[in-house]
Design a protein around this motif. Structure first.
Motif, PDB file in Angstrom:
ATOM      1  N   TRP A  56       0.851  -1.195   0.000  1.00  0.00           N
ATOM      2  CA  TRP A  56       0.000   0.000   0.000  1.00  0.00           C
ATOM      3  C   TRP A  56       0.885   1.243   0.000  1.00  0.00           C
ATOM      4  N   VAL A  57       0.387   2.313  -0.646  1.00  0.00           N
ATOM      5  CA  VAL A  57       1.091   3.598  -0.676  1.00  0.00           C
ATOM      6  C   VAL A  57       0.104   4.709  -0.345  1.00  0.00           C
ATOM      7  N   GLY A  58       0.473   5.568   0.585  1.00  0.00           N
ATOM      8  CA  GLY A  58      -0.235   6.811   0.819  1.00  0.00           C
ATOM      9  C   GLY A  58       0.503   7.906   0.074  1.00  0.00           C
ATOM     10  N   PHE A  59      -0.117   8.429  -1.007  1.00  0.00           N
ATOM     11  CA  PHE A  59       0.572   9.352  -1.905  1.00  0.00           C
ATOM     12  C   PHE A  59       0.045  10.769  -1.691  1.00  0.00           C
ATOM     13  N   ASP A  60       0.943  11.673  -1.359  1.00  0.00           N
ATOM     14  CA  ASP A  60       0.578  13.063  -1.100  1.00  0.00           C
ATOM     15  C   ASP A  60       0.670  13.887  -2.380  1.00  0.00           C
ATOM     16  N   VAL A  61      -0.429  14.520  -2.745  1.00  0.00           N
ATOM     17  CA  VAL A  61      -0.455  15.424  -3.895  1.00  0.00           C
ATOM     18  C   VAL A  61      -0.650  16.835  -3.372  1.00  0.00           C
ATOM     19  N   LYS A  62       0.230  17.737  -3.786  1.00  0.00           N
ATOM     20  CA  LYS A  62       0.314  19.046  -3.144  1.00  0.00           C
ATOM     21  C   LYS A  62      -0.565  20.123  -3.780  1.00  0.00           C
ATOM     22  N   ALA A  63      -0.676  20.114  -5.108  1.00  0.00           N
ATOM     23  CA  ALA A  63      -1.280  21.235  -5.837  1.00  0.00           C
ATOM     24  C   ALA A  63      -1.441  20.821  -7.290  1.00  0.00           C
ATOM     25  N   PRO A  64      -2.122  21.641  -8.116  1.00  0.00           N
ATOM     26  CA  PRO A  64      -2.038  21.381  -9.555  1.00  0.00           C
ATOM     27  C   PRO A  64      -0.569  21.237  -9.953  1.00  0.00           C
ATOM     28  N   PHE A  65      -0.266  20.282 -10.805  1.00  0.00           N
ATOM     29  CA  PHE A  65       1.126  19.902 -11.012  1.00  0.00           C
ATOM     30  C   PHE A  65       1.999  21.055 -11.511  1.00  0.00           C
ATOM     31  N   ALA A  66       1.426  21.974 -12.289  1.00  0.00           N
ATOM     32  CA  ALA A  66       2.203  23.118 -12.777  1.00  0.00           C
ATOM     33  C   ALA A  66       2.516  24.120 -11.668  1.00  0.00           C
ATOM     34  N   ARG A  67       1.832  23.996 -10.520  1.00  0.00           N
ATOM     35  CA  ARG A  67       2.011  24.951  -9.422  1.00  0.00           C
ATOM     36  C   ARG A  67       2.711  24.336  -8.214  1.00  0.00           C
ATOM     37  N   TYR A  68       3.285  23.175  -8.390  1.00  0.00           N
ATOM     38  CA  TYR A  68       3.913  22.479  -7.273  1.00  0.00           C
ATOM     39  C   TYR A  68       4.989  23.304  -6.583  1.00  0.00           C
ATOM     40  N   GLY A  69       5.765  24.025  -7.378  1.00  0.00           N
ATOM     41  CA  GLY A  69       6.866  24.790  -6.808  1.00  0.00           C
ATOM     42  C   GLY A  69       6.418  25.810  -5.784  1.00  0.00           C
ATOM     43  N   GLU A  70       5.171  26.272  -5.887  1.00  0.00           N
ATOM     44  CA  GLU A  70       4.645  27.231  -4.911  1.00  0.00           C
ATOM     45  C   GLU A  70       4.510  26.599  -3.522  1.00  0.00           C
ATOM     46  N   VAL A  71       4.379  25.283  -3.474  1.00  0.00           N
ATOM     47  CA  VAL A  71       4.238  24.572  -2.207  1.00  0.00           C
ATOM     48  C   VAL A  71       5.565  23.958  -1.762  1.00  0.00           C
ATOM     49  N   THR A  72       6.250  23.306  -2.691  1.00  0.00           N
ATOM     50  CA  THR A  72       7.468  22.563  -2.328  1.00  0.00           C
ATOM     51  C   THR A  72       8.710  23.427  -2.290  1.00  0.00           C
ATOM     52  N   GLY A  73       8.670  24.563  -3.007  1.00  0.00           N
ATOM     53  CA  GLY A  73       9.863  25.387  -3.120  1.00  0.00           C
ATOM     54  C   GLY A  73      10.860  24.873  -4.134  1.00  0.00           C
ATOM     55  N   VAL A  74      10.473  23.866  -4.935  1.00  0.00           N
ATOM     56  CA  VAL A  74      11.392  23.239  -5.883  1.00  0.00           C
ATOM     57  C   VAL A  74      10.763  23.254  -7.272  1.00  0.00           C
ATOM     58  N   ALA A  75      11.421  23.920  -8.211  1.00  0.00           N
ATOM     59  CA  ALA A  75      10.923  23.970  -9.591  1.00  0.00           C
ATOM     60  C   ALA A  75      10.925  22.571 -10.194  1.00  0.00           C
ATOM     61  N   GLY A  76       9.881  22.255 -10.960  1.00  0.00           N
ATOM     62  CA  GLY A  76       9.791  20.963 -11.635  1.00  0.00           C
ATOM     63  C   GLY A  76       9.318  19.823 -10.759  1.00  0.00           C
ATOM     64  N   SER A  77       9.026  20.096  -9.494  1.00  0.00           N
ATOM     65  CA  SER A  77       8.623  19.012  -8.599  1.00  0.00           C
ATOM     66  C   SER A  77       7.281  18.405  -9.004  1.00  0.00           C
ATOM     67  N   GLY A  78       6.422  19.190  -9.627  1.00  0.00           N
ATOM     68  CA  GLY A  78       5.140  18.652 -10.066  1.00  0.00           C
ATOM     69  C   GLY A  78       5.277  17.601 -11.148  1.00  0.00           C
TER      70      GLY A  78
END
Length: 224
Positions: free
Chosen positions: A119-141
């Motif tokens: 089993w995997v609990g997978f965390d999705v942060k934001a619309p994929f193009a906007r991931y960097g706004e949450v993670t602080g890392v460009a391309g993370s989405g």
């Protein structure tokens, strides 16, 4: 195995880290992302000395055979550690089911682990193009989307969950994210209202999924 992943904590008993299972949760140190609402922020840096030696964790798990359903590797981001696959196999050899919490920053590493996971609990942060706004890392989405695709294709049981923070997601962004998840084949979604931190205090109402978008899923669960 003498060495294992760097471990920053151990929950000896949990009924919430893997829904429907009674587990021990191993918290691995280190994460490449810095989400401001993270409640395990102390685990983001990989410390020089782990709080728990892997040998200690293995010894504890040996004593819990037959008493726990499984073991969850959480974090931090467990896939950061090259020793994780061997640790997973060691836990399976004890007779436990194995779960993983991940945000998917390394798609190849996740894919290599999947045959040994239940089993995997997978965390999705934001619309994929906007991931960097949450993670602080460009391309993370892009990494997260690739990982989620591989997880879905693997047919390993999983849940997708999203943390709701009004400063990072509004109603429109949550609807967009839901549409992207539906397009990938996600049919069940868990929403988790963020608990305030010093870095991300909650000062506005939580975003809400539109009724039409929610109806497109088989289930949408809000979990405290």
């Amino acid at each position: 195995m003498a060495d294992g992943p760097r471990i920053g904590g151990l929950a000896r008993f949990s009924g919430i880290d893997w829904p429907g299972r009674l587990v021990a949760t191993v918290f691995c140190q280190g994460c490449p992302w810095a989400c401001p609402y993270c409640h395990n922020a102390h685990l983001i840096p990989v410390q020089g000395e782990a709080e728990w030696a892997w040998a200690e964790v293995r010894a504890f798990l040996e004593r819990r055979r037959g008493l726990l359903d499984g073991v969850v590797f959480s974090g931090g981001e467990p896939t950061l550690h090259p020793a994780l696959p061997e640790a997973v196999r060691a836990v399976r050899a004890m007779g436990f089911e194995v779960g993983l919490h991940s945000g998917g920053p390394w798609p190849d590493r996740l894919a290599a682990l999947l045959p040994d996971l239940d089993w995997v609990g997978f965390d999705v942060k934001a619309p994929f193009a906007r991931y960097g706004e949450v993670t602080g890392v460009a391309g993370s989405g892009d990494k997260a989307r690739d990982s989620l695709r591989r997880l879905i294709d693997s047919r390993v049981a999983f849940e997708v969950r999203t943390t709701l923070h009004p400063d990072l997601l509004d109603d429109a962004a949550l609807d967009q994210l839901a549409a992207e998840l539906l397009a990938l084949g996600v049919r069940r979604l868990v929403l988790q209202p963020a608990r305030p931190t010093a870095e991300a205090p909650v000062t506005a109402p939580f975003p809400a999924l539109s009724a039409d978008r929610a109806a497109a899923f088989e289930s949408v669960e809000t979990r405290a």
